[in-house]
Design a protein around this motif. Sequence first.
Motif, PDB file in Angstrom:
ATOM      1  N   ARG A 176      33.072  39.281  48.716  1.00  0.00           N
ATOM      2  CA  ARG A 176      31.860  38.927  48.464  1.00  0.00           C
ATOM      3  C   ARG A 176      31.063  39.972  48.340  1.00  0.00           C
ATOM      4  O   ARG A 176      29.911  39.828  47.578  1.00  0.00           O
ATOM      5  N   ARG A 177      31.215  41.273  48.587  1.00  0.00           N
ATOM      6  CA  ARG A 177      30.046  42.328  48.385  1.00  0.00           C
ATOM      7  C   ARG A 177      30.817  43.111  47.420  1.00  0.00           C
ATOM      8  O   ARG A 177      30.252  44.562  47.242  1.00  0.00           O
ATOM      9  N   SER A 178      31.663  42.918  46.832  1.00  0.00           N
ATOM     10  CA  SER A 178      32.344  43.875  45.771  1.00  0.00           C
ATOM     11  C   SER A 178      31.368  43.963  44.333  1.00  0.00           C
ATOM     12  O   SER A 178      30.611  43.041  44.049  1.00  0.00           O
ATOM     13  N   SER A 179      31.971  45.077  43.602  1.00  0.00           N
ATOM     14  CA  SER A 179      31.318  45.167  42.422  1.00  0.00           C
ATOM     15  C   SER A 179      31.641  44.181  41.132  1.00  0.00           C
ATOM     16  O   SER A 179      32.570  43.653  41.265  1.00  0.00           O
ATOM     17  N   LYS A 180      30.866  43.884  40.351  1.00  0.00           N
ATOM     18  CA  LYS A 180      31.190  43.191  39.055  1.00  0.00           C
ATOM     19  C   LYS A 180      32.307  43.962  38.360  1.00  0.00           C
ATOM     20  O   LYS A 180      33.416  43.069  37.880  1.00  0.00           O
ATOM     21  N   PHE A 181      32.681  45.112  38.285  1.00  0.00           N
ATOM     22  CA  PHE A 181      33.635  45.768  37.815  1.00  0.00           C
ATOM     23  C   PHE A 181      34.898  45.423  38.557  1.00  0.00           C
ATOM     24  O   PHE A 181      36.084  44.967  37.681  1.00  0.00           O
ATOM     25  N   ASN A 182      35.169  45.277  39.989  1.00  0.00           N
ATOM     26  CA  ASN A 182      36.094  44.844  40.390  1.00  0.00           C
ATOM     27  C   ASN A 182      36.567  43.301  40.165  1.00  0.00           C
ATOM     28  O   ASN A 182      37.544  42.855  39.982  1.00  0.00           O
ATOM     29  N   ILE A 183      35.445  42.556  40.241  1.00  0.00           N
ATOM     30  CA  ILE A 183      35.538  41.022  40.023  1.00  0.00           C
ATOM     31  C   ILE A 183      36.239  40.811  38.590  1.00  0.00           C
ATOM     32  O   ILE A 183      37.067  40.120  38.558  1.00  0.00           O
ATOM     33  N   LEU A 184      35.472  41.489  37.673  1.00  0.00           N
ATOM     34  CA  LEU A 184      36.252  41.504  36.300  1.00  0.00           C
ATOM     35  C   LEU A 184      37.542  41.458  36.021  1.00  0.00           C
ATOM     36  O   LEU A 184      38.355  41.033  35.605  1.00  0.00           O
ATOM     37  N   ALA A 185      37.942  42.828  36.737  1.00  0.00           N
ATOM     38  CA  ALA A 185      39.453  43.248  36.845  1.00  0.00           C
ATOM     39  C   ALA A 185      40.474  42.423  37.442  1.00  0.00           C
ATOM     40  O   ALA A 185      41.258  41.709  36.809  1.00  0.00           O
ATOM     41  N   ILE A 186      39.891  41.777  38.526  1.00  0.00           N
ATOM     42  CA  ILE A 186      40.897  40.839  39.303  1.00  0.00           C
ATOM     43  C   ILE A 186      40.814  39.355  38.620  1.00  0.00           C
ATOM     44  O   ILE A 186      42.054  38.948  38.618  1.00  0.00           O
ATOM     45  N   LEU A 187      39.696  39.033  38.173  1.00  0.00           N
ATOM     46  CA  LEU A 187      39.968  37.597  37.248  1.00  0.00           C
ATOM     47  C   LEU A 187      40.727  37.843  36.075  1.00  0.00           C
ATOM     48  O   LEU A 187      41.721  37.114  36.040  1.00  0.00           O
ATOM     49  N   GLY A 188      40.629  39.015  35.329  1.00  0.00           N
ATOM     50  CA  GLY A 188      41.328  39.163  34.102  1.00  0.00           C
ATOM     51  C   GLY A 188      42.909  39.271  34.447  1.00  0.00           C
ATOM     52  O   GLY A 188      43.845  38.622  33.909  1.00  0.00           O
ATOM     53  N   ALA A 189      43.272  39.997  35.635  1.00  0.00           N
ATOM     54  CA  ALA A 189      44.765  40.163  35.834  1.00  0.00           C
ATOM     55  C   ALA A 189      45.428  38.908  36.439  1.00  0.00           C
ATOM     56  O   ALA A 189      46.531  38.639  36.200  1.00  0.00           O
ATOM     57  N   LEU A 190      44.708  38.203  37.237  1.00  0.00           N
ATOM     58  CA  LEU A 190      45.109  36.655  37.592  1.00  0.00           C
ATOM     59  C   LEU A 190      45.471  35.995  36.682  1.00  0.00           C
ATOM     60  O   LEU A 190      46.431  35.162  36.589  1.00  0.00           O
TER      61      LEU A 190
ATOM     62  N   TYR B 278      31.319  35.219  37.198  1.00  0.00           N
ATOM     63  CA  TYR B 278      32.838  35.945  37.375  1.00  0.00           C
ATOM     64  C   TYR B 278      32.911  35.404  38.963  1.00  0.00           C
ATOM     65  O   TYR B 278      34.456  35.167  39.133  1.00  0.00           O
ATOM     66  N   LYS B 279      32.346  35.587  39.798  1.00  0.00           N
ATOM     67  CA  LYS B 279      33.078  35.255  41.147  1.00  0.00           C
ATOM     68  C   LYS B 279      33.134  33.718  41.411  1.00  0.00           C
ATOM     69  O   LYS B 279      34.127  33.306  42.056  1.00  0.00           O
ATOM     70  N   SER B 280      32.294  32.970  40.760  1.00  0.00           N
ATOM     71  CA  SER B 280      32.630  31.579  40.698  1.00  0.00           C
ATOM     72  C   SER B 280      34.073  31.081  40.183  1.00  0.00           C
ATOM     73  O   SER B 280      34.724  30.304  40.636  1.00  0.00           O
ATOM     74  N   ALA B 281      34.158  31.846  38.904  1.00  0.00           N
ATOM     75  CA  ALA B 281      35.363  31.661  38.255  1.00  0.00           C
ATOM     76  C   ALA B 281      36.447  32.379  39.155  1.00  0.00           C
ATOM     77  O   ALA B 281      37.733  31.657  39.158  1.00  0.00           O
TER      78      ALA B 281
ATOM     79  N   LEU C 170      39.481  38.548  28.172  1.00  0.00           N
ATOM     80  CA  LEU C 170      38.274  38.293  28.525  1.00  0.00           C
ATOM     81  C   LEU C 170      37.020  39.158  27.904  1.00  0.00           C
ATOM     82  O   LEU C 170      37.183  40.159  27.856  1.00  0.00           O
ATOM     83  N   ASN C 171      36.160  38.535  27.078  1.00  0.00           N
ATOM     84  CA  ASN C 171      35.382  39.422  26.161  1.00  0.00           C
ATOM     85  C   ASN C 171      34.314  38.666  25.925  1.00  0.00           C
ATOM     86  O   ASN C 171      33.969  38.032  24.983  1.00  0.00           O
ATOM     87  N   ASN C 172      33.216  38.723  26.732  1.00  0.00           N
ATOM     88  CA  ASN C 172      32.040  38.099  26.756  1.00  0.00           C
ATOM     89  C   ASN C 172      30.720  38.786  26.522  1.00  0.00           C
ATOM     90  O   ASN C 172      30.694  39.926  26.889  1.00  0.00           O
ATOM     91  N   GLU C 173      29.629  38.103  26.262  1.00  0.00           N
ATOM     92  CA  GLU C 173      28.562  38.636  26.198  1.00  0.00           C
ATOM     93  C   GLU C 173      28.151  38.946  27.836  1.00  0.00           C
ATOM     94  O   GLU C 173      28.754  38.357  28.514  1.00  0.00           O
ATOM     95  N   ASN C 174      26.850  39.934  27.868  1.00  0.00           N
ATOM     96  CA  ASN C 174      26.971  40.085  29.476  1.00  0.00           C
ATOM     97  C   ASN C 174      26.610  39.280  30.147  1.00  0.00           C
ATOM     98  O   ASN C 174      25.764  38.294  30.026  1.00  0.00           O
ATOM     99  N   GLN C 175      27.354  38.818  31.557  1.00  0.00           N
ATOM    100  CA  GLN C 175      27.235  37.764  32.136  1.00  0.00           C
ATOM    101  C   GLN C 175      26.709  38.185  33.650  1.00  0.00           C
ATOM    102  O   GLN C 175      27.378  39.280  33.995  1.00  0.00           O
ATOM    103  N   SER C 176      26.365  37.480  34.599  1.00  0.00           N
ATOM    104  CA  SER C 176      26.169  37.798  35.881  1.00  0.00           C
ATOM    105  C   SER C 176      27.250  37.766  36.832  1.00  0.00           C
ATOM    106  O   SER C 176      28.357  37.035  36.269  1.00  0.00           O
TER     107      SER C 176
END
Length: 273
Positions: A32-46, A19-22, A9-15
């Motif tokens: 729900r209250r986690s950081s963008k960093f955590n969400i990015l990591a989990i999304l890419g790994a899955l 990433y939570k929706s994806a 995943l290599n995107n321009e800056n997004q909210s």
Amino acid sequence: MYIHKTYTLNNENQSIKTYKSALKEISKINLRRSSKFNILAILGALRCMNEKNISKNMGIYVASEYGSITSVKTVLEQVSQDSIVMPFDFLNINSNNVSFYVSQALKSNGKNMVLTSHDLSFEKTLELALFDLELNDVDDLLIGNVDESISEIDDFNKYVSNVNENPSKDISSWIYINKEKENSIAEIKEFTQFSNLQELKELLLNIDFELISLNQYATKQIHELEINKNLILSHDNIHGSVNIISMLNSDKKSFVYLSLDKNNKGYLVKLTK
């Protein structure tokens, strides 16, 4: 060591909402209250491990240049304004828990770790992960390169290793590795650390390759090694996994990836497909 799956995943800056929706589309994990960093990591790994059976002893390794930088920025702003630091903002400063969250999302019980480094975070993490695999401490590896875009930080190029001043992007790039040759997409033939350009030159004299791929610092220094320019492909991305994956998607069968830091120390990775 053999590479079996990759994802970038290599995107321009997004909210974070994007990433939570994806993530909701592929996982029921509650962050729900986690950081963008955590969400990015989990999304890419899955996405990387989609439809892949997870072994009981898979090692999960997360590399990052900046860690949970958005959360850090938020907390610093709250402190500078003498505001109360919100509990979840404070908790999200800690980027060390991201590998635990990835393990939880993948239902993996193997070891997990995070390595944050100003330079060559992915290469340093890969070195540790391959060492664990060689010692049979883990059965397979999932290595991630995760960073949030820092484009909203004023003059961010003053603080980071972005020598070409390229746009900062959201990154979640993953490589899955084990010792099994069957169904692999590439083999890591060599992984070597060097301390200076002379050591690197000596290494290259003994290696056959179709193409040499460079990170940003290597692009600045490689002219000293007198290598055929037709064999060189330079990369603008500071994240090593992104550069390696782009080479795996090329038509070349054998290539070397070089990554240097500002002191001309670095790593040489030779891969064949």
